[in-house]
Structures are given as structure tokens and as C-alpha cells.
Design an enzyme around this catalytic site. Sequence first.
Site, PDB file in Angstrom:
ATOM      1  N   GLY A   1     -18.995  -9.000 -17.043  1.00  0.00           N
ATOM      2  CA  GLY A   1     -18.183  -7.771 -17.049  1.00  0.00           C
ATOM      3  C   GLY A   1     -16.958  -8.002 -17.912  1.00  0.00           C
ATOM      4  O   GLY A   1     -15.891  -7.442 -17.679  1.00  0.00           O
ATOM      5  N   ALA A   2     -17.137  -8.852 -18.932  1.00  0.00           N
ATOM      6  CA  ALA A   2     -15.999  -9.315 -19.740  1.00  0.00           C
ATOM      7  C   ALA A   2     -15.354  -8.226 -20.579  1.00  0.00           C
ATOM      8  O   ALA A   2     -14.271  -8.435 -21.106  1.00  0.00           O
ATOM      9  CB  ALA A   2     -16.456 -10.459 -20.647  1.00  0.00           C
TER      10      ALA A   2
ATOM     11  N   ARG B   1       8.753 -10.721   3.480  1.00  0.00           N
ATOM     12  CA  ARG B   1       8.495  -9.868   2.325  1.00  0.00           C
ATOM     13  C   ARG B   1       7.533 -10.554   1.364  1.00  0.00           C
ATOM     14  O   ARG B   1       7.813 -11.619   0.830  1.00  0.00           O
ATOM     15  CB  ARG B   1       9.765  -9.474   1.604  1.00  0.00           C
ATOM     16  CG  ARG B   1       9.438  -8.306   0.651  1.00  0.00           C
ATOM     17  CD  ARG B   1      10.555  -7.887  -0.270  1.00  0.00           C
ATOM     18  NE  ARG B   1      11.810  -7.749   0.407  1.00  0.00           N
ATOM     19  CZ  ARG B   1      12.935  -8.321  -0.054  1.00  0.00           C
ATOM     20  NH1 ARG B   1      12.931  -9.035  -1.149  1.00  0.00           N
ATOM     21  NH2 ARG B   1      14.057  -8.154   0.601  1.00  0.00           N
TER      22      ARG B   1
ATOM     23  N   ARG C   1       8.102  -0.243  -4.816  1.00  0.00           N
ATOM     24  CA  ARG C   1       7.023  -1.212  -4.672  1.00  0.00           C
ATOM     25  C   ARG C   1       7.463  -2.214  -3.628  1.00  0.00           C
ATOM     26  O   ARG C   1       8.534  -2.841  -3.760  1.00  0.00           O
ATOM     27  CB  ARG C   1       6.801  -1.915  -6.009  1.00  0.00           C
ATOM     28  CG  ARG C   1       5.899  -3.136  -5.949  1.00  0.00           C
ATOM     29  CD  ARG C   1       5.585  -3.594  -7.375  1.00  0.00           C
ATOM     30  NE  ARG C   1       5.367  -5.032  -7.493  1.00  0.00           N
ATOM     31  CZ  ARG C   1       4.171  -5.600  -7.391  1.00  0.00           C
ATOM     32  NH1 ARG C   1       3.098  -4.871  -7.167  1.00  0.00           N
ATOM     33  NH2 ARG C   1       4.044  -6.905  -7.522  1.00  0.00           N
TER      34      ARG C   1
ATOM     35  N   LYS D   1      16.579 -10.607  11.356  1.00  0.00           N
ATOM     36  CA  LYS D   1      17.718  -9.748  11.684  1.00  0.00           C
ATOM     37  C   LYS D   1      18.125 -10.046  13.118  1.00  0.00           C
ATOM     38  O   LYS D   1      17.285 -10.034  14.023  1.00  0.00           O
ATOM     39  CB  LYS D   1      17.322  -8.286  11.545  1.00  0.00           C
ATOM     40  CG  LYS D   1      16.874  -7.965  10.124  1.00  0.00           C
ATOM     41  CD  LYS D   1      16.428  -6.553   9.978  1.00  0.00           C
ATOM     42  CE  LYS D   1      17.614  -5.662   9.825  1.00  0.00           C
ATOM     43  NZ  LYS D   1      17.307  -4.432   9.083  1.00  0.00           N
TER      44      LYS D   1
ATOM     45  N   HIS E   1      -6.709  -5.845   2.295  1.00  0.00           N
ATOM     46  CA  HIS E   1      -5.452  -6.590   2.165  1.00  0.00           C
ATOM     47  C   HIS E   1      -4.636  -6.590   3.472  1.00  0.00           C
ATOM     48  O   HIS E   1      -4.198  -7.632   3.947  1.00  0.00           O
ATOM     49  CB  HIS E   1      -4.582  -6.012   1.051  1.00  0.00           C
ATOM     50  CG  HIS E   1      -5.275  -5.946  -0.288  1.00  0.00           C
ATOM     51  ND1 HIS E   1      -6.219  -6.860  -0.679  1.00  0.00           N
ATOM     52  CD2 HIS E   1      -5.160  -5.082  -1.328  1.00  0.00           C
ATOM     53  CE1 HIS E   1      -6.636  -6.556  -1.901  1.00  0.00           C
ATOM     54  NE2 HIS E   1      -6.017  -5.483  -2.314  1.00  0.00           N
TER      55      HIS E   1
ATOM     56  N   LYS F   1     -14.029  -6.827  -4.343  1.00  0.00           N
ATOM     57  CA  LYS F   1     -14.350  -5.589  -3.657  1.00  0.00           C
ATOM     58  C   LYS F   1     -14.686  -4.492  -4.674  1.00  0.00           C
ATOM     59  O   LYS F   1     -14.303  -4.636  -5.828  1.00  0.00           O
ATOM     60  CB  LYS F   1     -13.179  -5.178  -2.767  1.00  0.00           C
ATOM     61  CG  LYS F   1     -11.945  -4.695  -3.531  1.00  0.00           C
ATOM     62  CD  LYS F   1     -11.034  -3.967  -2.584  1.00  0.00           C
ATOM     63  CE  LYS F   1     -10.059  -3.097  -3.275  1.00  0.00           C
ATOM     64  NZ  LYS F   1      -9.046  -3.670  -4.100  1.00  0.00           N
TER      65      LYS F   1
HETATM   66  C1  BG6 Z   1      -5.861  -3.699  -5.488  1.00  0.00           C
HETATM   67  C2  BG6 Z   1      -6.047  -2.228  -5.308  1.00  0.00           C
HETATM   68  O1  BG6 Z   1      -6.755  -4.393  -4.686  1.00  0.00           O
HETATM   69  O2  BG6 Z   1      -4.543  -4.057  -5.161  1.00  0.00           O
HETATM   70  C3  BG6 Z   1      -5.052  -1.457  -6.151  1.00  0.00           C
HETATM   71  O3  BG6 Z   1      -7.363  -1.857  -5.700  1.00  0.00           O
HETATM   72  C4  BG6 Z   1      -3.650  -1.935  -5.889  1.00  0.00           C
HETATM   73  O4  BG6 Z   1      -5.147  -0.061  -5.899  1.00  0.00           O
HETATM   74  C5  BG6 Z   1      -3.574  -3.460  -5.980  1.00  0.00           C
HETATM   75  O5  BG6 Z   1      -2.797  -1.353  -6.838  1.00  0.00           O
HETATM   76  C6  BG6 Z   1      -2.216  -3.979  -5.564  1.00  0.00           C
HETATM   77  O6  BG6 Z   1      -2.113  -5.330  -5.871  1.00  0.00           O
HETATM   78  P1  BG6 Z   1      -0.691  -6.017  -6.063  1.00  0.00           P
HETATM   79  O7  BG6 Z   1      -0.989  -7.449  -6.165  1.00  0.00           O
HETATM   80  O8  BG6 Z   1      -0.105  -5.425  -7.309  1.00  0.00           O
HETATM   81  O9  BG6 Z   1       0.123  -5.660  -4.872  1.00  0.00           O
END
Ligand code: BG6
Length: 481
Positions: free
Chosen positions: A12-13, A367, A339, A377, A237, A145
Amino acid sequence: DFEYPHTFILVGASGDLAKKKIYPTIWYLYRDNLLPEKTKFIGYARTNQSMSDVQDKCKKYMKVRPGEEEKFKKFWEANDYLSGSYDKRVNYEFLNQTITKHEKGIIANRIFYLAVPPTVFEDVTVNIKNACVSIKGFTRVIIEKPFGRDDISSEKLSNHLAGLFKEEQIYRIDHYLGKEMVQNLMTIRFANQIFSPSWNRENIASVQISFKEPFGTEGRGGYFDDFGIIRDVMQNHLLQILSLVAMEKPVSLNPNDIRDEKVKVLRHISPIKLDDILIGQYIGNPKGQGEERLGYLDDPTVPKGSVTPTYALAALHINNARWQGVPFILRCGKALNERKAEVRIQYKDVPGDIFNGHAKRNELVIRVQPGEALYLKFMCKSPGMKFDLLETELDLTYSMRYKEADVPDAYERLILDVFTGTQMHFVRNDELKEAWRIFTPVLKLLEEQHIRPLPYEFGSRGPPEADTKLSEYDFKYSGSY
Ligand code: BG6
């Protein structure tokens, strides 16, 4: 094993994952001399292209620091690219010959990284097994996945794989398991007497594991819409993090001992109920408020009227002696205000209060990103003449404390683990099965009942209803989550 020839085959390169993530990762591993010296890289995909086409596509994602140009050239010299179809055995026989040519020896090892869409997954794995396995060395396959989209499809895939390879050969990547602070969870818990004895229902009110991203699904709408945020992030995750936070102490650090405990705690979790879940989908931001952002449904790659969630909050309940009654709240969303990924352990109120309700709850925050940190805290007396309470923090921010420490990227760490044969940070088949058992029923209900996600604005904290829902779970807002 490192003295033998190794071949890393990226199937899938020509795809997105390969160019954005895998090529850069193998370059950094190569650059830092972490791989066996005699490693050859072979890209394989349908696209008919030359090695220099591959380089051109990948280059902009690969950092080359001054002075590394020569090494970068060498890296590409160790690369080859072959085009072939995914379903024709003869093409794989040719791939096998190419690998063999480089091996020049009896013992040689092969690692296949499958960066391919699920539709061709079965063909690719069968052909690797039939035409490309190493004769005397090891053959390992790394897979990404989606591992199916529900319990049945995932089991089908697992049976298929189990018919071809042994579990020790299969490396299911969940890249969150390669992150520094996720790997740190076991150390924090089991190497500190201060935390171990209080890690339970007597002391902890709730656990929150959250994932936020400030961007939407732009351009990835097709894949995303088939899966949604629950399958994309939560079921893998976040649940992996949960199992590391909640599991009992493993017998040893042996990968199978650890994974035994992870499976065991998952088995104590009942399937999520519809009442314990809330879903959202982002809409565009109002005109005149900053840069214009489109809503999920405005993305041309997203089917019209889609009810796929881009945000979800779910409470999981672990029915064992340690955790009964403590909600584990998983929250994830795209197109949010920031983020951030973190674990927040919120302790209970202090019993027998003498501070007129001014003592806030303790929280241990881990975190994951951005900026790895761990902070606790807690309350102290405000310094000075007064006898007031002050909420403060014991703060271990990695960039402050470990100035020169370089936290490795998750993919680098995990791919290196495959070379060394360390399965500790990979998902075992039975973990996957439990994950689908927990999530499949509620996913089915959401889909069958066509439940509309709650709208939230791009760049907001998510649907406002989520905060109300949180308070149902003995979570007290402390002002900074
Ligand atoms: C991936 C998801 O597994 O993880 C994405 O498919 C997501 O949708 C990504 O953006 C987030 O990874 P990281 O390492 O940037 O937090």
C-alpha cells in the site's frame, strides 16, 4: 537477530498513510541507526511508478536536518518499489524473488506493513502467506485498523488471519499504545505506593479519558463516514487507555501477562447502554466569527444527511471489586476548540469536611498530548497570614523537567518493537474481541434507530448537552478540562 538481513515490505506504498506516516517513520529509524544494518525496504502497490516518484510524493513529509542529506540519499538507495495487483499470486511471487535477492543468506527476516484498505486485506494476506513468507527467518505482519466494523466482521477477519499466521506473527497497531504517557500509565500505577492503594472505588469518583482535535474530517469524509468517531477513536484508542488505567497488576511485565490483565478488566465491562452515550456532529461556525469553517455535512465527501457522529461521550461501568460504581467516561471529538488527549482521575470529596465545602476534589491528570505532562491538583493553605484554602498543582511537565529528553514518536517506537519482536504494546486478538463486544450493541442501536447527533459548532467545546451529561456521572467541573 539484528545481524541477519531484514526486509520491510510496505504494502500500500502509494497510499496516504504510507507517504504521511510510514515512509517518514522508517526514515527516522534508519537515520538514528535503530534498525538492523542490513535492512532493505520495499514498497508494493498497484500504482505504476518509479522509485523517484515515490520519493517525490513522500519528501515533503520527511524531515531532513542539515548534514543528513547524504544519509537521506543512502536511505533511498536501500529502498525499492514494485507495482503489482493485490490479488494476483504471480505478482507476489515476483515480490518474493525481489526480497530473496536481497537476503543473500539462509536466515532472513521479513516484516510486512499492511497500509491497505480493508477491501483488499484478505487477498493481500493470503498472497503473502502463499508466496512471500520467509523460509528460515521470521515473518511478521503489522496491521492497522479498521479491524472490522462490528463484532461479527471483526471475528471473521480474526479467523481469516488466524488461519494464516500465528498470533505471535500478528502486530495489530493501536498507535496510542506507542505514546509516551500511555506507556507511562503502568509505571505511575504500579511503581508508586502513593497511588497504588488509592486507585479504587473508595477513593476515586470518576475517570475521564478524552481526545479532542481542532480539525474536521476534511477530505477523509468517505472513510470516516463509514466508521464514525466511536469506531475511529473511542473503541480503540480510548478503550486501550481505559484498560491500562483500570487493569489489575499483571504477574510480570511479560507482554502476555499484561495483555491477560487488560482482557480481564474488559470482560468486567458490560456493553454500553444507549442511556450512557451522547453523540454530536459539527456544523459550520457562525458567519463573522473568525475563519469560516464548514460543517461535517458541507464536506462533499460526506453523504448527504449523514447521521455519523463526529463527537461522542460514553460512560463505561466496570463491574468488579475495584471499580464498581466508578464511571469511566470516554469523550472524543473532531472540530473542537483544541488538540488534547488526557486522562483525568477525579478523587472523591474529603469525608468529614471542616472547610465549609471549600476543599475541591483532587485530580490526577495525565496529559498524553500535546506536551506530555502529569499533574496532581490538590489543596493547600494559601501562603501568608490568611488561613484560606488554595487549589494548586504538583506539576511534572516533561518539557520543563526533562529538557533534553526527546519523546519518540508512537509509530517509530512501535515499528521498532516489531523488529525486536516485542508485542507488549500491540493489541491481542482477545482484547479486540472484548472491545467489539462492549461497543457493537450500542453502535447497532444508534444506526438502526437513526439517532441524530446533537449539533455543535466547529471550534467549540462540543455539544453543550455533554456538560450536563457529565454531571450525571459524579464528575465535578474544576474549571480547566
Ligand atoms: C487515528 C484516527 O487513529 O488517530 C484519526 O483515525 C485521528 O481520525 C488520529 O486523527 C489521531 O492521532 P494522534 O496521534 O494525532 O492523536
